[in-house]
Design a protein around this motif. Structure first.
Motif, PDB file in Angstrom:
ATOM      1  N   LYS A  88      21.495  49.973 -21.399  1.00 46.70           N
ATOM      2  CA  LYS A  88      23.643  50.131 -21.403  1.00 46.70           C
ATOM      3  C   LYS A  88      24.122  50.524 -22.946  1.00 46.70           C
ATOM      4  N   SER A  89      24.069  51.686 -22.474  1.00 44.83           N
ATOM      5  CA  SER A  89      25.320  52.698 -23.816  1.00 44.83           C
ATOM      6  C   SER A  89      25.315  51.447 -24.911  1.00 44.83           C
ATOM      7  N   SER A  90      25.172  52.116 -25.780  1.00 44.17           N
ATOM      8  CA  SER A  90      25.742  50.899 -27.080  1.00 44.17           C
ATOM      9  C   SER A  90      26.974  51.103 -27.579  1.00 44.17           C
ATOM     10  N   LEU A  91      27.636  52.779 -27.467  1.00 43.63           N
ATOM     11  CA  LEU A  91      28.806  52.790 -27.404  1.00 43.63           C
ATOM     12  C   LEU A  91      29.797  52.470 -27.296  1.00 43.63           C
ATOM     13  N   ASP A  92      30.661  52.750 -28.053  1.00 46.90           N
ATOM     14  CA  ASP A  92      32.284  51.920 -26.983  1.00 46.90           C
ATOM     15  C   ASP A  92      32.650  52.242 -25.726  1.00 46.90           C
ATOM     16  N   PRO A  93      32.874  52.039 -24.699  1.00 44.43           N
ATOM     17  CA  PRO A  93      33.201  52.713 -23.186  1.00 44.43           C
ATOM     18  C   PRO A  93      34.965  53.612 -23.912  1.00 44.43           C
ATOM     19  N   ASP A  94      35.206  54.566 -22.995  1.00 38.40           N
ATOM     20  CA  ASP A  94      36.178  55.245 -23.387  1.00 38.40           C
ATOM     21  C   ASP A  94      37.170  55.772 -22.338  1.00 38.40           C
ATOM     22  N   TYR A  95      36.765  55.267 -21.269  1.00 36.67           N
ATOM     23  CA  TYR A  95      37.945  54.593 -19.973  1.00 36.67           C
ATOM     24  C   TYR A  95      36.960  53.565 -19.417  1.00 36.67           C
ATOM     25  N   LYS A  96      37.929  52.671 -18.574  1.00 36.67           N
ATOM     26  CA  LYS A  96      37.627  51.672 -17.492  1.00 36.67           C
ATOM     27  C   LYS A  96      38.057  52.161 -16.239  1.00 36.67           C
ATOM     28  N   PHE A  97      37.226  52.400 -14.966  1.00 36.18           N
ATOM     29  CA  PHE A  97      37.295  52.395 -14.117  1.00 36.18           C
ATOM     30  C   PHE A  97      37.681  51.200 -13.097  1.00 36.18           C
ATOM     31  N   GLU A  98      38.440  51.251 -11.958  1.00 38.39           N
ATOM     32  CA  GLU A  98      38.552  50.309 -11.779  1.00 38.39           C
ATOM     33  C   GLU A  98      38.919  50.693  -9.979  1.00 38.39           C
ATOM     34  N   PHE A  99      38.294  50.355  -9.268  1.00 35.97           N
ATOM     35  CA  PHE A  99      38.134  50.643  -7.473  1.00 35.97           C
ATOM     36  C   PHE A  99      38.755  49.444  -6.649  1.00 35.97           C
ATOM     37  N   ASP A 100      39.564  49.967  -6.043  1.00 39.48           N
ATOM     38  CA  ASP A 100      40.813  49.229  -5.409  1.00 39.48           C
ATOM     39  C   ASP A 100      40.343  48.454  -3.999  1.00 39.48           C
ATOM     40  N   LEU A 101      40.276  47.902  -3.394  1.00 39.54           N
ATOM     41  CA  LEU A 101      39.487  47.328  -1.888  1.00 39.54           C
ATOM     42  C   LEU A 101      39.863  46.853  -1.323  1.00 39.54           C
ATOM     43  N   GLY A 102      41.573  46.940  -1.915  1.00 33.81           N
ATOM     44  CA  GLY A 102      42.157  46.000  -1.164  1.00 33.81           C
ATOM     45  C   GLY A 102      42.119  44.426  -1.107  1.00 33.81           C
ATOM     46  N   LYS A 106      36.211  46.310  -7.962  1.00 43.81           N
ATOM     47  CA  LYS A 106      35.536  46.793  -8.655  1.00 43.81           C
ATOM     48  C   LYS A 106      35.549  47.240  -9.907  1.00 43.81           C
ATOM     49  N   GLU A 107      35.235  46.793 -10.948  1.00 38.81           N
ATOM     50  CA  GLU A 107      35.379  46.822 -12.333  1.00 38.81           C
ATOM     51  C   GLU A 107      34.065  48.137 -13.225  1.00 38.81           C
ATOM     52  N   PHE A 108      35.094  49.322 -13.393  1.00 33.49           N
ATOM     53  CA  PHE A 108      33.689  49.562 -14.519  1.00 33.49           C
ATOM     54  C   PHE A 108      33.467  50.669 -15.679  1.00 33.49           C
ATOM     55  N   TYR A 109      32.507  50.452 -17.001  1.00 29.65           N
ATOM     56  CA  TYR A 109      33.341  51.227 -18.066  1.00 29.65           C
ATOM     57  C   TYR A 109      32.524  52.607 -18.090  1.00 29.65           C
ATOM     58  N   TYR A 110      33.090  53.483 -18.933  1.00 27.99           N
ATOM     59  CA  TYR A 110      32.224  54.173 -18.570  1.00 27.99           C
ATOM     60  C   TYR A 110      32.633  55.312 -20.195  1.00 27.99           C
ATOM     61  N   VAL A 111      31.508  55.306 -20.572  1.00 29.21           N
ATOM     62  CA  VAL A 111      31.159  55.922 -21.745  1.00 29.21           C
ATOM     63  C   VAL A 111      31.003  58.309 -21.999  1.00 29.21           C
ATOM     64  N   VAL A 112      32.495  58.266 -22.456  1.00 31.27           N
ATOM     65  CA  VAL A 112      32.033  60.489 -21.989  1.00 31.27           C
ATOM     66  C   VAL A 112      30.696  60.778 -22.918  1.00 31.27           C
ATOM     67  N   GLY A 113      30.702  62.247 -22.334  1.00 31.96           N
ATOM     68  CA  GLY A 113      29.810  62.876 -23.284  1.00 31.96           C
ATOM     69  C   GLY A 113      28.595  62.069 -23.431  1.00 31.96           C
ATOM     70  N   THR A 114      28.140  61.490 -23.162  1.00 31.18           N
ATOM     71  CA  THR A 114      26.442  60.710 -23.135  1.00 31.18           C
ATOM     72  C   THR A 114      26.290  60.763 -21.551  1.00 31.18           C
ATOM     73  N   GLU A 115      25.134  60.753 -20.956  1.00 30.78           N
ATOM     74  CA  GLU A 115      24.343  60.106 -19.797  1.00 30.78           C
ATOM     75  C   GLU A 115      23.736  58.443 -19.372  1.00 30.78           C
ATOM     76  N   ASP A 116      23.645  58.520 -20.663  1.00 29.36           N
ATOM     77  CA  ASP A 116      22.244  57.446 -21.159  1.00 29.36           C
ATOM     78  C   ASP A 116      23.018  55.908 -20.463  1.00 29.36           C
ATOM     79  N   GLY A 117      22.762  55.003 -19.718  1.00 29.27           N
ATOM     80  CA  GLY A 117      23.555  54.321 -19.112  1.00 29.27           C
ATOM     81  C   GLY A 117      25.350  53.918 -19.241  1.00 29.27           C
ATOM     82  N   ASN A 118      25.574  55.627 -19.544  1.00 28.45           N
ATOM     83  CA  ASN A 118      26.700  55.041 -19.110  1.00 28.45           C
ATOM     84  C   ASN A 118      28.281  54.751 -18.732  1.00 28.45           C
ATOM     85  N   PHE A 119      27.398  54.295 -17.527  1.00 28.58           N
ATOM     86  CA  PHE A 119      27.913  53.398 -16.351  1.00 28.58           C
ATOM     87  C   PHE A 119      28.114  52.276 -15.972  1.00 28.58           C
TER      88      PHE A 119
END
Length: 274
Positions: A88-102, A106-119
């Protein structure tokens, strides 16, 4: 040898012909077998998904909702090609994603500007293409980041650190930079930019860190509060609180973009127009 080559070419054309007339399903199945796609985010490609919300982790009031089918499809196409990551990325997440399935979110965190374990969330970690940044920016078209924001925002703080570095015995101080209250700017602040800023800041004051709900741990706190900006003008009030000396100094930073260069002025008394 020639016969084998002809057989290989014929087989290749046959595969391409079959795929071309078999729809997306076979292509997607082949991609999955080759490890080019994952199954985890298939719920984004179904009728179960109602909306996707994307919220800044630093500015809790900054949140936008994605309901347009094409936009959800874009996000699915990127996430379905994400690679499972053990780290998992060691950087603090920049965004929180919420996928509403009714009946489930489902929640995920995303780190902008990198691709290593960023979601990631508690149970899953993926490495997602930076193309996801483009999807977010596309949905943020109504609130574009001002030109040169990254440069002028952090450079203004660095100017004050240069002033602070003249403080007697500064190497004995634990110095913290607090941007958590800079609401108008937090939506444009990303972890990768902060890391770059801190690298430069440590060249001025080696023992400087970002304040993260731990202001009491620092001997000196530098608080940033923006007072207005656009692509040509930038104003920031930076307060330096020295706990050891029980002093507080205010710096009024004004910057104007002239001929594609920023001219920064630092004043210790409040100028007109503030």
């Amino acid at each position: 040898m020639l016969r084998a080559l002809k057989k290989y070419i014929l087989s290749s054309f046959l595969i391409m012909f079959v795929l071309g007339f078999s729809g997306c399903t076979i292509i997607e199945n082949v991609e999955k077998k080759l490890g080019l796609k994952n199954d985890y985010f298939e719920y984004l490609n179904s009728s179960d998904i109602e909306q996707i919300s994307i919220q800044s982790t630093r500015d809790t009031g900054f949140k936008f909702i994605v309901t347009e089918t094409s936009a959800i499809r874009d996000i699915y196409n990127i996430l379905s090609r994400a690679k499972i990551s053990e780290n998992k990325s060691s950087l603090d997440p920049d965004y929180k994603f919420e996928f509403d399935l009714g009946d489930e979110v489902k929640e995920f965190y995303y780190v902008v500007g990198t691709e290593d374990g960023n979601f990631y969330n508690d149970g899953n970690t993926f490495s997602v293409s930076k193309r996801l940044d483009e999807v977010i920016i596309k949905n943020l078209s109504f609130i574009r980041k001002p030109r040169d924001f990254d440069y002028i925002y952090y450079q203004s703080i660095l100017e004050i650190l240069q002033q602070v570095s003249k403080t007697a015995n500064i190497n004995d101080y634990k110095v913290g930079v607090n941007i958590s209250g800079d609401i108008d700017c937090l939506k444009y602040v990303f972890s990768t930019d902060i890391i770059s800023f801190l690298d430069k800041a440590k060249q001025i004051i080696p023992n400087v860190e970002l304040v993260k709900n731990n202001e009491a741990d620092f001997d000196m706190v530098i608080t940033v509060k923006n007072r207005g900006y656009d692509s040509s003008n930038f104003k920031t009030l930076i307060t330096v609180k020295n706990k050891k000396e029980n002093t507080e100094d205010k710096y009024y930073v004004s910057a104007v973009n002239e001929f594609k260069e920023w001219n920064i002025e630092v004043l210790e008394s409040k100028p007109k127009g503030w």
